[in-house]
Design a protein around this motif. Sequence first.
Motif, PDB file in Angstrom:
ATOM      1  N   PRO A  79       4.672  -2.800 -48.851  1.00 38.28           N
ATOM      2  CA  PRO A  79       4.603  -2.077 -50.120  1.00 38.28           C
ATOM      3  C   PRO A  79       5.317  -0.729 -50.098  1.00 38.28           C
ATOM      4  CG  PRO A  79       2.432  -2.256 -49.108  1.00 38.28           C
ATOM      5  CD  PRO A  79       3.365  -3.059 -48.281  1.00 38.28           C
ATOM      6  N   ARG A  80       5.585  -0.155 -48.927  1.00 39.29           N
ATOM      7  CA  ARG A  80       6.314   1.122 -48.855  1.00 39.29           C
ATOM      8  C   ARG A  80       7.818   0.943 -49.010  1.00 39.29           C
ATOM      9  NH1 ARG A  80       3.378   5.564 -45.422  1.00 39.29           N
ATOM     10  NH2 ARG A  80       1.268   4.810 -45.708  1.00 39.29           N
ATOM     11  N   LEU A  81       8.277  -0.276 -48.973  1.00 37.10           N
ATOM     12  CA  LEU A  81       9.701  -0.553 -49.157  1.00 37.10           C
ATOM     13  C   LEU A  81      10.014  -0.498 -50.644  1.00 37.10           C
ATOM     14  CD1 LEU A  81      11.851  -1.552 -46.995  1.00 37.10           C
ATOM     15  CD2 LEU A  81      11.637  -3.715 -48.143  1.00 37.10           C
ATOM     16  N   GLU A  82      10.854   0.456 -51.042  1.00 35.22           N
ATOM     17  CA  GLU A  82      11.204   0.604 -52.456  1.00 35.22           C
ATOM     18  C   GLU A  82      12.134  -0.526 -52.901  1.00 35.22           C
ATOM     19  OE1 GLU A  82      10.473   2.935 -54.940  1.00 35.22           O
ATOM     20  OE2 GLU A  82       8.854   3.510 -53.599  1.00 35.22           O
ATOM     21  N   LYS A  83      13.299  -0.617 -52.235  1.00 35.22           N
ATOM     22  CA  LYS A  83      14.262  -1.663 -52.593  1.00 35.22           C
ATOM     23  C   LYS A  83      15.259  -1.844 -51.466  1.00 35.22           C
ATOM     24  CE  LYS A  83      17.331   1.407 -55.163  1.00 35.22           C
ATOM     25  NZ  LYS A  83      18.061   1.612 -56.393  1.00 35.22           N
ATOM     26  N   ILE A  84      15.971  -2.943 -51.518  1.00 28.58           N
ATOM     27  CA  ILE A  84      17.043  -3.239 -50.573  1.00 28.58           C
ATOM     28  C   ILE A  84      18.300  -3.487 -51.389  1.00 28.58           C
ATOM     29  CG2 ILE A  84      17.872  -4.808 -48.793  1.00 28.58           C
ATOM     30  CD1 ILE A  84      14.985  -5.435 -48.124  1.00 28.58           C
ATOM     31  N   GLU A  85      19.362  -2.730 -51.081  1.00 30.22           N
ATOM     32  CA  GLU A  85      20.647  -2.887 -51.780  1.00 30.22           C
ATOM     33  C   GLU A  85      21.648  -3.537 -50.833  1.00 30.22           C
ATOM     34  OE1 GLU A  85      22.402   0.488 -53.754  1.00 30.22           O
ATOM     35  OE2 GLU A  85      20.436   1.453 -53.778  1.00 30.22           O
ATOM     36  N   LEU A  86      22.388  -4.479 -51.330  1.00 31.87           N
ATOM     37  CA  LEU A  86      23.457  -5.107 -50.564  1.00 31.87           C
ATOM     38  C   LEU A  86      24.732  -4.309 -50.790  1.00 31.87           C
ATOM     39  CD1 LEU A  86      24.259  -7.541 -48.816  1.00 31.87           C
ATOM     40  CD2 LEU A  86      24.824  -8.717 -50.924  1.00 31.87           C
ATOM     41  N   VAL A  87      25.334  -3.795 -49.709  1.00 27.23           N
ATOM     42  CA  VAL A  87      26.552  -2.978 -49.818  1.00 27.23           C
ATOM     43  C   VAL A  87      27.780  -3.868 -49.648  1.00 27.23           C
ATOM     44  CG1 VAL A  87      27.819  -1.015 -48.879  1.00 27.23           C
ATOM     45  CG2 VAL A  87      25.332  -0.960 -48.962  1.00 27.23           C
ATOM     46  N   THR A  88      27.899  -4.529 -48.492  1.00 29.50           N
ATOM     47  CA  THR A  88      29.023  -5.432 -48.240  1.00 29.50           C
ATOM     48  C   THR A  88      28.525  -6.680 -47.528  1.00 29.50           C
ATOM     49  OG1 THR A  88      29.526  -4.399 -46.114  1.00 29.50           O
ATOM     50  CG2 THR A  88      30.745  -3.593 -48.027  1.00 29.50           C
ATOM     51  N   ARG A  89      29.277  -7.742 -47.670  1.00 28.03           N
ATOM     52  CA  ARG A  89      28.987  -8.982 -46.959  1.00 28.03           C
ATOM     53  C   ARG A  89      29.892  -9.051 -45.738  1.00 28.03           C
ATOM     54  NH1 ARG A  89      25.306 -12.174 -48.938  1.00 28.03           N
ATOM     55  NH2 ARG A  89      24.913 -12.158 -51.156  1.00 28.03           N
ATOM     56  N   GLY A  90      29.323  -9.455 -44.620  1.00 24.37           N
ATOM     57  CA  GLY A  90      30.086  -9.559 -43.388  1.00 24.37           C
ATOM     58  C   GLY A  90      30.348 -11.005 -43.029  1.00 24.37           C
ATOM     59  N   ARG A  91      31.452 -11.219 -42.314  1.00 23.30           N
ATOM     60  CA  ARG A  91      31.813 -12.572 -41.886  1.00 23.30           C
ATOM     61  C   ARG A  91      31.481 -12.716 -40.404  1.00 23.30           C
ATOM     62  NH1 ARG A  91      37.351 -13.616 -40.787  1.00 23.30           N
ATOM     63  NH2 ARG A  91      37.180 -15.409 -39.452  1.00 23.30           N
ATOM     64  N   VAL A  92      30.378 -13.409 -40.118  1.00 21.94           N
ATOM     65  CA  VAL A  92      29.952 -13.634 -38.737  1.00 21.94           C
ATOM     66  C   VAL A  92      29.642 -15.115 -38.563  1.00 21.94           C
ATOM     67  CG1 VAL A  92      29.056 -11.313 -38.370  1.00 21.94           C
ATOM     68  CG2 VAL A  92      27.564 -13.064 -39.291  1.00 21.94           C
ATOM     69  N   ARG A  93      29.549 -15.525 -37.298  1.00 22.82           N
ATOM     70  CA  ARG A  93      29.294 -16.932 -37.014  1.00 22.82           C
ATOM     71  C   ARG A  93      28.004 -17.149 -36.254  1.00 22.82           C
ATOM     72  NH1 ARG A  93      34.887 -19.221 -34.759  1.00 22.82           N
ATOM     73  NH2 ARG A  93      33.645 -21.118 -34.754  1.00 22.82           N
ATOM     74  N   ARG A  94      27.201 -16.117 -36.139  1.00 21.59           N
ATOM     75  CA  ARG A  94      25.928 -16.226 -35.432  1.00 21.59           C
ATOM     76  C   ARG A  94      24.806 -15.721 -36.312  1.00 21.59           C
ATOM     77  NH1 ARG A  94      26.679 -15.042 -29.196  1.00 21.59           N
ATOM     78  NH2 ARG A  94      28.776 -15.848 -28.953  1.00 21.59           N
ATOM     79  N   SER A  95      23.588 -16.089 -35.968  1.00 24.09           N
ATOM     80  CA  SER A  95      22.444 -15.623 -36.750  1.00 24.09           C
ATOM     81  C   SER A  95      21.798 -14.392 -36.125  1.00 24.09           C
ATOM     82  CB  SER A  95      21.409 -16.732 -36.898  1.00 24.09           C
ATOM     83  OG  SER A  95      20.926 -17.098 -35.633  1.00 24.09           O
TER      84      SER A  95
END
Length: 115
Positions: free
Chosen positions: A78-94
Amino acid sequence: MNVIEMIEQESMRHDVPDFRPGDTVKVHIRIIEGNKERVQVYEGVVISQHRGTMGASITVRKISHGVGVEKTFCIHNPRLEKIELVTRGRVRRSKLYYLRDLRGKAARIKDKDIK
């Protein structure tokens, strides 16, 4: 559906954007210092993600004054206000734990070409 699952569904947040490991995100979290409260922004690369119901979490890594700092955030906190996505990255692992050993330009992640 049992009682525990119903309570979890009520307290889960549904405004979380769709992001993956390798993406750069801004996490806005409420910090309480004494009797003051403020929102602190933590921007970095998502290096791991644990999905699930109430136990879902992400680990975000950033470089602060030349030192790598990692912080784990529970998504449904509940203390988390929001999450904003800035850029998408290209990776091949999780799990991007290999970024801990890389320095400088080698630690960069390429941007994903969105078509």
